[in-house]
Scaffold this motif. Sequence first.
Motif, PDB file in Angstrom:
ATOM      1  N   SER A   1       4.171  -0.768   0.124  1.00  0.00           N
ATOM      2  CA  SER A   1       5.276  -0.648  -0.821  1.00  0.00           C
ATOM      3  C   SER A   1       4.705  -0.423  -2.206  1.00  0.00           C
ATOM      4  CB  SER A   1       6.141  -1.922  -0.809  1.00  0.00           C
ATOM      5  OG  SER A   1       7.178  -1.830  -1.758  1.00  0.00           O
ATOM      6  N   ALA A   2       4.794   0.802  -2.683  1.00  0.00           N
ATOM      7  CA  ALA A   2       4.357   1.147  -4.037  1.00  0.00           C
ATOM      8  C   ALA A   2       5.606   1.482  -4.834  1.00  0.00           C
ATOM      9  CB  ALA A   2       3.391   2.323  -4.015  1.00  0.00           C
ATOM     10  N   LYS A   3       6.133   0.510  -5.561  1.00  0.00           N
ATOM     11  CA  LYS A   3       7.426   0.648  -6.217  1.00  0.00           C
ATOM     12  C   LYS A   3       7.400   1.733  -7.285  1.00  0.00           C
ATOM     13  CE  LYS A   3      11.157  -2.186  -8.024  1.00  0.00           C
ATOM     14  NZ  LYS A   3      11.508  -1.234  -9.077  1.00  0.00           N
TER      15      LYS A   3
ATOM     16  N   ARG B   1      17.826  -3.337  -5.138  1.00  0.00           N
ATOM     17  CA  ARG B   1      17.160  -2.376  -4.261  1.00  0.00           C
ATOM     18  C   ARG B   1      15.857  -1.936  -4.900  1.00  0.00           C
ATOM     19  NH1 ARG B   1      18.907   1.593  -0.482  1.00  0.00           N
ATOM     20  NH2 ARG B   1      17.052   2.548   0.422  1.00  0.00           N
ATOM     21  N   GLY B   2      14.753  -2.081  -4.178  1.00  0.00           N
ATOM     22  CA  GLY B   2      13.460  -1.625  -4.657  1.00  0.00           C
ATOM     23  C   GLY B   2      13.073  -0.332  -3.966  1.00  0.00           C
TER      24      GLY B   2
ATOM     25  N   TRP C   1       3.869   7.735  -1.393  1.00  0.00           N
ATOM     26  CA  TRP C   1       2.428   7.520  -1.252  1.00  0.00           C
ATOM     27  C   TRP C   1       1.936   6.880  -2.539  1.00  0.00           C
ATOM     28  CZ3 TRP C   1      -0.123   7.428   3.044  1.00  0.00           C
ATOM     29  CH2 TRP C   1      -1.523   7.452   3.052  1.00  0.00           C
ATOM     30  N   PRO C   2       1.015   5.927  -2.486  1.00  0.00           N
ATOM     31  CA  PRO C   2       0.574   5.257  -3.716  1.00  0.00           C
ATOM     32  C   PRO C   2      -0.157   6.211  -4.655  1.00  0.00           C
ATOM     33  CG  PRO C   2      -0.817   4.640  -1.867  1.00  0.00           C
ATOM     34  CD  PRO C   2       0.340   5.402  -1.282  1.00  0.00           C
ATOM     35  N   LEU C   3      -0.068   5.929  -5.937  1.00  0.00           N
ATOM     36  CA  LEU C   3      -0.759   6.728  -6.945  1.00  0.00           C
ATOM     37  C   LEU C   3      -2.211   6.276  -7.078  1.00  0.00           C
ATOM     38  CD1 LEU C   3       2.030   6.730  -9.681  1.00  0.00           C
ATOM     39  CD2 LEU C   3       1.464   8.583  -8.101  1.00  0.00           C
ATOM     40  N   PRO C   4      -3.100   7.156  -7.530  1.00  0.00           N
ATOM     41  CA  PRO C   4      -4.492   6.749  -7.710  1.00  0.00           C
ATOM     42  C   PRO C   4      -4.662   5.560  -8.640  1.00  0.00           C
ATOM     43  CG  PRO C   4      -4.297   9.144  -7.811  1.00  0.00           C
ATOM     44  CD  PRO C   4      -2.909   8.598  -7.784  1.00  0.00           C
ATOM     45  N   THR C   5      -3.819   5.442  -9.672  1.00  0.00           N
ATOM     46  CA  THR C   5      -3.927   4.316 -10.587  1.00  0.00           C
ATOM     47  C   THR C   5      -3.622   2.998  -9.881  1.00  0.00           C
ATOM     48  OG1 THR C   5      -1.684   4.903 -11.266  1.00  0.00           O
ATOM     49  CG2 THR C   5      -3.465   5.562 -12.716  1.00  0.00           C
ATOM     50  N   THR C   6      -2.658   3.009  -8.970  1.00  0.00           N
ATOM     51  CA  THR C   6      -2.343   1.804  -8.199  1.00  0.00           C
ATOM     52  C   THR C   6      -3.532   1.378  -7.359  1.00  0.00           C
ATOM     53  OG1 THR C   6      -0.002   2.446  -8.085  1.00  0.00           O
ATOM     54  CG2 THR C   6      -0.778   0.832  -6.480  1.00  0.00           C
ATOM     55  N   VAL C   7      -4.176   2.345  -6.727  1.00  0.00           N
ATOM     56  CA  VAL C   7      -5.320   2.037  -5.870  1.00  0.00           C
ATOM     57  C   VAL C   7      -6.493   1.530  -6.703  1.00  0.00           C
ATOM     58  CG1 VAL C   7      -6.948   2.987  -4.204  1.00  0.00           C
ATOM     59  CG2 VAL C   7      -4.558   3.687  -4.146  1.00  0.00           C
TER      60      VAL C   7
ATOM     61  N   HIS D   1      17.652  -9.232  -2.009  1.00  0.00           N
ATOM     62  CA  HIS D   1      17.238  -7.900  -2.411  1.00  0.00           C
ATOM     63  C   HIS D   1      16.550  -7.214  -1.241  1.00  0.00           C
ATOM     64  CE1 HIS D   1      13.550 -10.275  -3.087  1.00  0.00           C
ATOM     65  NE2 HIS D   1      12.896  -9.139  -2.863  1.00  0.00           N
ATOM     66  N   SER D   2      16.393  -5.905  -1.354  1.00  0.00           N
ATOM     67  CA  SER D   2      15.731  -5.123  -0.315  1.00  0.00           C
ATOM     68  C   SER D   2      14.627  -4.298  -0.947  1.00  0.00           C
ATOM     69  CB  SER D   2      16.729  -4.215   0.411  1.00  0.00           C
ATOM     70  OG  SER D   2      17.284  -3.271  -0.485  1.00  0.00           O
ATOM     71  N   ARG D   3      13.682  -3.880  -0.120  1.00  0.00           N
ATOM     72  CA  ARG D   3      12.533  -3.120  -0.597  1.00  0.00           C
ATOM     73  C   ARG D   3      12.161  -2.069   0.446  1.00  0.00           C
ATOM     74  NH1 ARG D   3       8.057  -4.249  -4.049  1.00  0.00           N
ATOM     75  NH2 ARG D   3       8.923  -6.315  -4.472  1.00  0.00           N
ATOM     76  N   GLU D   4      11.922  -0.835  -0.024  1.00  0.00           N
ATOM     77  CA  GLU D   4      11.465   0.215   0.884  1.00  0.00           C
ATOM     78  C   GLU D   4       9.973   0.044   1.161  1.00  0.00           C
ATOM     79  OE1 GLU D   4      12.400   3.868  -1.003  1.00  0.00           O
ATOM     80  OE2 GLU D   4      14.510   3.836  -0.436  1.00  0.00           O
ATOM     81  N   VAL D   5       9.596   0.266   2.415  1.00  0.00           N
ATOM     82  CA  VAL D   5       8.201   0.126   2.846  1.00  0.00           C
ATOM     83  C   VAL D   5       7.818   1.375   3.632  1.00  0.00           C
ATOM     84  CG1 VAL D   5       6.551  -1.233   4.188  1.00  0.00           C
ATOM     85  CG2 VAL D   5       8.397  -2.380   2.957  1.00  0.00           C
TER      86      VAL D   5
END
Length: 400
Positions: A15-17, A29-30, A35-41, A202-206
């Motif tokens: 889950s990369a919001k 709702r999240g 796909w995660p961004l390079p900065t997140t990684v 709440h809910s979150r997309e994964v």
Amino acid sequence: MSDACFALLPRDGLSAKDGRGWYTSEVGRGYSLPWPLPTTVRGALRAAWGHDVMAATGITLSPASWEHRSEQVGLQRFIALRRALGESFTRAHRMWPVPADAVRVLDERGAECLVRLEPHPGGSRTLGPDEDDAREALWHPRRSASGKPLTSPLFWPESRMMAWLSGAPVSPMPEQEGLSQRTDIHLAIDVETQASQDSMLHSREVVEMLRAQRQAGGFAVEEWALGLSCVWPDPASGLPRGPVGLGGRRRLSSVERLDVALFAMPDALAQRTRGLRLVLATPAEFQRGWLPDGFERVAGAPPRYVGRLPCVDAPVVLRAALVPRALEVSGWDMVLRRPRPTRRWVPAGAVYFFEKHGGGDFTAEELRALWLASWGSGHAEALGQVLPGVWQPPHHGQGA
């Protein structure tokens, strides 16, 4: 200081919001990025490096010291991987962003086909916010076949992408090759009433990283992973110790060592070409939006953008640019406890077309040097990495 090559495998999804808050049109709702961004990684790697340092030295890093010392952690390569469960990762398992010059269409017979957007001189003018005659003189893409455009998947597999870059015919991609998402529901129980608290629902997309595919005789499970090459400074070990927390809720990702050859360029792609097609394998950060750094307007008939590419000595002319909607990226400063400044990126899959200024071909050696070279800013975050491909520009008049 050492280089580390490994894959991150989020077994329970990822889950990369995105930038939307929890209180949008659907309360609580999240929304997750596909796909995660390079900065997140890189942020996750900096956190893992700090834990390794504390485990190896027995010291406790303050937030400011952690922030300063982990700056040396650099993300050098960032690619998607997909394999059948139980296989070892090879170059055949690489997945690449779909290039913007590829269009899936439904023809008059109802058959799906894949067509190229080929730039040609002339065409309609753009609707830019300012008067820029060099931008207006860029070539415009034209489709070789008519039909209704269809939605493209997020990634292409290695074989299809390498065929596209080399100019070979490519068949459409089956829809089942894409990623899927699920929705996780979260709630809190009131200890007094033993009922759910509405304010905490709440809910979150994964994004699902494991997927079962139907095959003859049963099902086969495939898994997605993030293939990374990074600078791993001392005194931490050469790889993260144990699982890495990645994305929202810091979902645990197991670590699997990779061979550095997995990031190499296929030999068949290194060939001489009159024009150059560059596809962004990761998002790019340019100071002037879509226009690459170092390119300036040169007067002529017509005017043009001339500049230099990484690892190419001769100046080049920008003939066309196929750039999807920009990415607006922000983050959270863990030390100062406040949002970071918003950054505007060119998305992965954008395509730029070039010819050498004054004529001449791009050599096989130049294509090898361009493979996953960093373009623009953010080199420590693996931003602006490019995939070189052949392009045969149409013949045009002198000075065009």
